[in-house]
Design a protein around this motif. Sequence first.
Motif, PDB file in Angstrom:
ATOM      1  N   HIS A  61      14.835  52.359  38.500  1.00  9.39           N
ATOM      2  CA  HIS A  61      16.221  52.556  38.052  1.00  9.39           C
ATOM      3  C   HIS A  61      16.482  52.194  36.599  1.00  9.39           C
ATOM      4  CE1 HIS A  61      17.334  53.831  41.986  1.00  9.39           C
ATOM      5  NE2 HIS A  61      16.772  52.755  42.504  1.00  9.39           N
ATOM      6  N   LEU A  82      20.929  57.140  37.440  1.00 11.91           N
ATOM      7  CA  LEU A  82      21.614  57.969  36.438  1.00 11.91           C
ATOM      8  C   LEU A  82      21.316  59.444  36.678  1.00 11.91           C
ATOM      9  CD1 LEU A  82      21.127  55.532  33.623  1.00 11.91           C
ATOM     10  CD2 LEU A  82      23.082  57.033  33.565  1.00 11.91           C
ATOM     11  N   HIS A 117      21.381  60.876  29.236  1.00 13.83           N
ATOM     12  CA  HIS A 117      21.186  59.449  29.030  1.00 13.83           C
ATOM     13  C   HIS A 117      19.719  59.066  29.022  1.00 13.83           C
ATOM     14  CE1 HIS A 117      21.004  55.155  29.764  1.00 13.83           C
ATOM     15  NE2 HIS A 117      22.146  55.113  29.098  1.00 13.83           N
ATOM     16  N   PHE A 151      17.770  56.914  26.314  1.00 15.99           N
ATOM     17  CA  PHE A 151      17.130  55.642  26.665  1.00 15.99           C
ATOM     18  C   PHE A 151      15.627  55.677  26.358  1.00 15.99           C
ATOM     19  CE2 PHE A 151      14.793  53.317  30.033  1.00 15.99           C
ATOM     20  CZ  PHE A 151      15.058  52.038  29.583  1.00 15.99           C
ATOM     21  N   PHE A 190      15.036  55.593  22.722  1.00 18.85           N
ATOM     22  CA  PHE A 190      15.165  54.270  22.104  1.00 18.85           C
ATOM     23  C   PHE A 190      13.921  53.422  22.324  1.00 18.85           C
ATOM     24  CE2 PHE A 190      19.154  52.669  20.160  1.00 18.85           C
ATOM     25  CZ  PHE A 190      19.734  53.905  19.934  1.00 18.85           C
ATOM     26  N   ARG A 197      30.588  66.580  25.797  1.00 16.84           N
ATOM     27  CA  ARG A 197      31.109  66.172  27.096  1.00 16.84           C
ATOM     28  C   ARG A 197      32.418  65.389  26.930  1.00 16.84           C
ATOM     29  NH1 ARG A 197      29.141  62.404  31.627  1.00 16.84           N
ATOM     30  NH2 ARG A 197      28.820  60.915  29.978  1.00 16.84           N
ATOM     31  N   ARG A 198      32.436  64.506  25.954  1.00 21.56           N
ATOM     32  CA  ARG A 198      33.628  63.677  25.761  1.00 21.56           C
ATOM     33  C   ARG A 198      34.784  64.441  25.129  1.00 21.56           C
ATOM     34  NH1 ARG A 198      33.833  58.547  26.467  1.00 21.56           N
ATOM     35  NH2 ARG A 198      31.987  57.762  27.517  1.00 21.56           N
ATOM     36  N   ARG A 250      36.200  61.067  35.185  1.00 16.99           N
ATOM     37  CA  ARG A 250      35.689  59.730  35.516  1.00 16.99           C
ATOM     38  C   ARG A 250      35.416  58.864  34.284  1.00 16.99           C
ATOM     39  NH1 ARG A 250      30.153  59.441  34.661  1.00 16.99           N
ATOM     40  NH2 ARG A 250      28.954  61.378  34.768  1.00 16.99           N
ATOM     41  N   ILE A 282      24.575  56.269  16.821  1.00 12.83           N
ATOM     42  CA  ILE A 282      23.244  56.732  17.268  1.00 12.83           C
ATOM     43  C   ILE A 282      22.872  58.025  16.525  1.00 12.83           C
ATOM     44  CG2 ILE A 282      21.851  57.501  19.246  1.00 12.83           C
ATOM     45  CD1 ILE A 282      23.491  55.676  21.016  1.00 12.83           C
ATOM     46  N   HIS A 302      28.605  48.973  25.155  1.00 11.03           N
ATOM     47  CA  HIS A 302      27.168  49.189  25.008  1.00 11.03           C
ATOM     48  C   HIS A 302      26.365  47.905  25.088  1.00 11.03           C
ATOM     49  CE1 HIS A 302      28.542  53.127  24.275  1.00 11.03           C
ATOM     50  NE2 HIS A 302      27.321  53.530  24.510  1.00 11.03           N
ATOM     51  N   HIS A 348      25.731  46.989  27.680  1.00  9.76           N
ATOM     52  CA  HIS A 348      24.892  47.337  28.839  1.00  9.76           C
ATOM     53  C   HIS A 348      23.441  47.581  28.441  1.00  9.76           C
ATOM     54  CE1 HIS A 348      25.352  51.687  27.770  1.00  9.76           C
ATOM     55  NE2 HIS A 348      24.215  51.797  28.396  1.00  9.76           N
ATOM     56  N   ILE A 349      23.232  47.936  27.174  1.00  7.91           N
ATOM     57  CA  ILE A 349      21.858  48.168  26.717  1.00  7.91           C
ATOM     58  C   ILE A 349      21.025  46.900  26.950  1.00  7.91           C
ATOM     59  CG2 ILE A 349      20.457  48.524  24.637  1.00  7.91           C
ATOM     60  CD1 ILE A 349      22.630  50.299  23.561  1.00  7.91           C
ATOM     61  N   THR A 390      29.279  50.231  32.355  1.00  8.51           N
ATOM     62  CA  THR A 390      29.155  51.202  31.263  1.00  8.51           C
ATOM     63  C   THR A 390      30.390  52.099  31.172  1.00  8.51           C
ATOM     64  OG1 THR A 390      28.185  52.880  32.659  1.00  8.51           O
ATOM     65  CG2 THR A 390      26.654  51.309  31.682  1.00  8.51           C
ATOM     66  N   CYS A 449      31.228  54.330  33.175  1.00  8.55           N
ATOM     67  CA  CYS A 449      30.879  55.724  33.482  1.00  8.55           C
ATOM     68  C   CYS A 449      31.812  56.329  34.519  1.00  8.55           C
ATOM     69  CB  CYS A 449      29.437  55.825  33.957  1.00  8.55           C
ATOM     70  SG  CYS A 449      29.150  55.140  35.599  1.00  8.55           S
ATOM     71  N   ARG A 484      31.481  56.520  37.710  1.00  9.53           N
ATOM     72  CA  ARG A 484      30.870  57.150  38.887  1.00  9.53           C
ATOM     73  C   ARG A 484      31.390  56.507  40.171  1.00  9.53           C
ATOM     74  NH1 ARG A 484      24.930  59.147  37.485  1.00  9.53           N
ATOM     75  NH2 ARG A 484      25.139  59.417  35.262  1.00  9.53           N
ATOM     76  N   PRO A 534      25.026  53.093  38.670  1.00  7.60           N
ATOM     77  CA  PRO A 534      23.653  53.164  38.165  1.00  7.60           C
ATOM     78  C   PRO A 534      23.098  51.812  37.733  1.00  7.60           C
ATOM     79  CG  PRO A 534      25.089  54.739  37.024  1.00  7.60           C
ATOM     80  CD  PRO A 534      25.976  53.815  37.794  1.00  7.60           C
TER      81      PRO A 534
HETATM   82  C1  HEM Z   1      18.153  51.392  24.664  1.00 10.81           C
HETATM   83  C2  HEM Z   1      18.827  51.448  25.727  1.00 10.81           C
HETATM   84  C3  HEM Z   1      20.085  52.239  25.945  1.00 10.81           C
HETATM   85  C4  HEM Z   1      20.841  53.021  25.110  1.00 10.81           C
HETATM   86  C5  HEM Z   1      20.608  53.329  23.671  1.00 10.81           C
HETATM   87  C6  HEM Z   1      21.942  53.515  25.856  1.00 10.81           C
HETATM   88  C7  HEM Z   1      22.919  54.333  25.342  1.00 10.81           C
HETATM   89  C8  HEM Z   1      23.982  54.830  26.025  1.00 10.81           C
HETATM   90  C9  HEM Z   1      25.009  55.673  25.495  1.00 10.81           C
HETATM   91  C10 HEM Z   1      25.073  56.183  24.082  1.00 10.81           C
HETATM   92  C11 HEM Z   1      25.895  55.920  26.475  1.00 10.81           C
HETATM   93  C12 HEM Z   1      27.201  56.710  26.352  1.00 10.81           C
HETATM   94  C13 HEM Z   1      27.074  58.110  26.784  1.00 10.81           C
HETATM   95  C14 HEM Z   1      28.441  58.789  26.810  1.00 10.81           C
HETATM   96  O1  HEM Z   1      29.070  58.918  25.791  1.00 10.81           O
HETATM   97  O2  HEM Z   1      28.879  59.174  27.861  1.00 10.81           O
HETATM   98  C15 HEM Z   1      25.426  55.262  27.636  1.00 10.81           C
HETATM   99  C16 HEM Z   1      26.018  55.324  28.855  1.00 10.81           C
HETATM  100  C17 HEM Z   1      25.444  54.823  29.977  1.00 10.81           C
HETATM  101  N1  HEM Z   1      24.327  54.014  30.067  1.00 10.81           N
HETATM  102 FE1  HEM Z   1      23.108  53.493  28.605  1.00 10.81          FE
HETATM  103  N2  HEM Z   1      21.850  53.052  27.140  1.00 10.81           N
HETATM  104  C18 HEM Z   1      20.730  52.263  27.231  1.00 10.81           C
HETATM  105  C19 HEM Z   1      20.252  51.601  28.320  1.00 10.81           C
HETATM  106  C20 HEM Z   1      20.742  51.792  29.569  1.00 10.81           C
HETATM  107  C21 HEM Z   1      20.134  51.306  30.775  1.00 10.81           C
HETATM  108  C22 HEM Z   1      18.846  50.505  30.848  1.00 10.81           C
HETATM  109  C23 HEM Z   1      20.924  51.721  31.803  1.00 10.81           C
HETATM  110  C24 HEM Z   1      20.779  51.530  33.280  1.00 10.81           C
HETATM  111  C25 HEM Z   1      19.754  51.113  33.904  1.00 10.81           C
HETATM  112  C26 HEM Z   1      22.030  52.440  31.241  1.00 10.81           C
HETATM  113  C27 HEM Z   1      23.071  52.994  31.947  1.00 10.81           C
HETATM  114  C28 HEM Z   1      24.092  53.748  31.399  1.00 10.81           C
HETATM  115  C29 HEM Z   1      25.103  54.408  32.183  1.00 10.81           C
HETATM  116  C30 HEM Z   1      25.241  54.365  33.685  1.00 10.81           C
HETATM  117  C31 HEM Z   1      25.938  55.082  31.294  1.00 10.81           C
HETATM  118  C32 HEM Z   1      27.105  55.975  31.643  1.00 10.81           C
HETATM  119  C33 HEM Z   1      26.523  57.365  31.808  1.00 10.81           C
HETATM  120  C34 HEM Z   1      27.469  58.371  32.429  1.00 10.81           C
HETATM  121  O3  HEM Z   1      28.552  58.581  31.896  1.00 10.81           O
HETATM  122  O4  HEM Z   1      27.131  58.965  33.456  1.00 10.81           O
HETATM  123  N3  HEM Z   1      21.882  52.472  29.881  1.00 10.81           N
HETATM  124  N4  HEM Z   1      24.263  54.578  27.364  1.00 10.81           N
END
Ligand code: HEM
Length: 671
Positions: free
Chosen positions: A62, A69, A79, A83, A86, A137-138, A145, A159, A230, A232-233, A286, A288, A290, A361
């Motif tokens: 995951h 995701l 995504h 990820f 990165f 998308r945005r 959601r 980014i 963010h 969440h990263i 995040t 999101c 969902r 997620p």
């Molecule tokens: C280097 C690591 C990561 C980067 C750069 C990153 C970057 C991003 C970005 C830019 C978005 C926004 C997308 C949008 O505008 O809708 C996002 C959303 C999200 N990220 Fe990350 N993320 C990272 C790691 C992770 C990890 C490890 C997870 C989960 C295990 C995660 C889960 C999510 C989720 C669930 C969303 C929302 C996606 C959606 O709208 O369906 N992220 N992330």
Amino acid sequence: MLATRDPILGFLPANLVLLLAIVVAVGLFARSAYHLYRLVRLGRPEQRTDHPAERWDAFLRHVLGQGRLLREPAAGLMHALIFWGFLVITVSTAEMLLGGLIPGLTFGPLTANPVYVLLLDLFEVLVLASVLFAFYRRLVVKPSRLSYTGDALLILGLIATLMLTALLANGLRIAYASEPLDPWAPASAALAGALGDLPAPTQLALHKLFWWAHVLTVLGFLAYLPHSKHLHIVTAPFNVWLRSLAPRGQLPYLDVEAALEQDQPLGASQIDHFTWKGLLDTYTCTECGRCQAACPASISGKPLSPKKLILDLKEHLLEEGPARLHGDGEAHPGKQMVGEVITDEVLWDCTTCRACMHECPVFIEHVPKIVDMRRHLVMAESRFEPEVQRLFDNLEASGNPWRLPRMVRGDWAKGLGIPTMAESPEIEYLYWVGCAGSHDERNMKVARAFARLMQQAGVKFAILATEETCTGDPARRAGHEYLFQTLAQQNVETLNRYGVKKVVTACPHCFNSLKNEYPQLGGTYEVIHHSQFLRELVEAGKLAPSKALEGAVAYHDPCYLGRYNEVYDQPRGVLEGIPGLELREVPGCHRDRAMCCGGGGARVFMEEQRGRRINHLRIEQAMAAQPRTIATACPFCIIMLEDGARAKGVYDDVPVADIAELLVRSCDKKS
Ligand code: HEM
Ligand code: SF4
Ligand code: SF4
């Protein structure tokens, strides 16, 4: 490194400027991260490091695999590319920073490897494309959601800047140094080719500009992260690794008497009454949505949104936490967490269907938080609707939600020749009938159908009759942990006294409590749901459905059977084994994505005062399959769905039936 070779403004050593920028950014990040860490430590202790193998497995699937995701293909792939990109690009960024500080320092064979060079080049383009898709998308698609904040756009912008500056700096360096175009870096080579005609000093100046823009954006990103969603990263990988490994259907045990004796909270009324993992959850959201998109309360227009609940708790933690850190939380009471930050309506709207937790997620745990706050409302404040009071009174007085006399609990079985445990204590299976099968006229029919099937198959079983009492599931989910434990202890004593080993039941709520929660109170049994049992009996040839039943049947998955216990195939197997029946899925909402009937979490005993009725919506969804019958495998789903079918005017044409009722019609020569 070319970009840091010359002093800035002719006299400032570039690597010293870089060092200063790194120290400032890392310092700002570390200060905020330490503050957030201290706030999380306010939470109560909890063990979350057991079974590391299982935890790494989830991490692989995951976090690295982006499993949950990717359940949504477009947003998931977008995504996953960001990820994975990165992961690859961070190595090169680290090399850039190190090389900028100490001239000539590189990661050598790792970053010079052509495969890495290709991956880096490719991912820079793919991340850029994914960010453009995220903007689209945005700004254009606008799924409901998502949360539409400046923060989200800012991060996407950052980014995109990172990728563009990396590609341009690299392309200009290649052009300026007249390096041979590397076939392993096609995008940079194409850029170098396109920029090759610029005068060399311009190429150098632009290279430096983009290099510094890239490095400063990385550092700015780092400093900004703790103040953004963010975060969440950083926290998501931990949150996934630290997820709960308890059975999905098991709510945390609360020692009520010890809590009372030691003046500990009964449930959660303040932010530091949650565990540290509960608080880490809030940082990880995040936004999101969902969870919200799957939540029956949100879908039906009620005030509860699981996303908002988590974000409100986060905001409250950030507001209230600092005072609590300094020990003056009580002296400066801010907003009440339960009642103001999270209103009573929000807490009572939840059906505990687990759709939110199943979709999240990053494995945020909404239901235990909601039940913890309900525990406070019920056990500390006694603040709930009269019908909840009635439920508790009835359970206490007569061991069932309708206050029917205990003596009539076994009356449904009169004349069927079913022994009680008192009469046949040696018998192999205990049939746990549950309150609905024992007392609700409609569900007594299901109990009789199931008993008849077991008799036909030659199963030796007995019932507890007057010795059975409610498992306590509705009390526990409504927040009355003390009442749950009282009822459960009573049952465990009875079951253990008879030395019961195997329990079979037609109620998914009883099934879940007996299987997943009774071990917390010393009751461990092999618990089988009637859908599993019936499927086995048909497969073993002990039941032979032969009479053809007509028409299409839509199967509704009960939450406590499906999402909580992953029993999806057996009830379908029972239906498919009936000649003439055509099994149809409810379009878009079946198996783990089935919507709740509205009755879970004790809601079947409460008025639905806000929004549309969930059972009406569920009937509309089921009718999209154009069935002749709606089948299910839960007494409370039957009550809710029949009520919905009546309201939608389809009750007479599209009956609601338990799978046992359909099977008995096909097996029973007499009917
Ligand atoms: C280097 C690591 C990561 C980067 C750069 C990153 C970057 C991003 C970005 C830019 C978005 C926004 C997308 C949008 O505008 O809708 C996002 C959303 C999200 N990220 Fe990350 N993320 C990272 C790691 C992770 C990890 C490890 C997870 C989960 C295990 C995660 C889960 C999510 C989720 C669930 C969303 C929302 C996606 C959606 O709208 O369906 N992220 N992330
Ligand atoms: S458990 Fe179900 S009703 Fe409760 S918040 Fe989650 S999705 Fe909504
Ligand atoms: S709780 Fe989970 S599913 Fe809901 S918005 Fe936050 S990250 Fe998304």
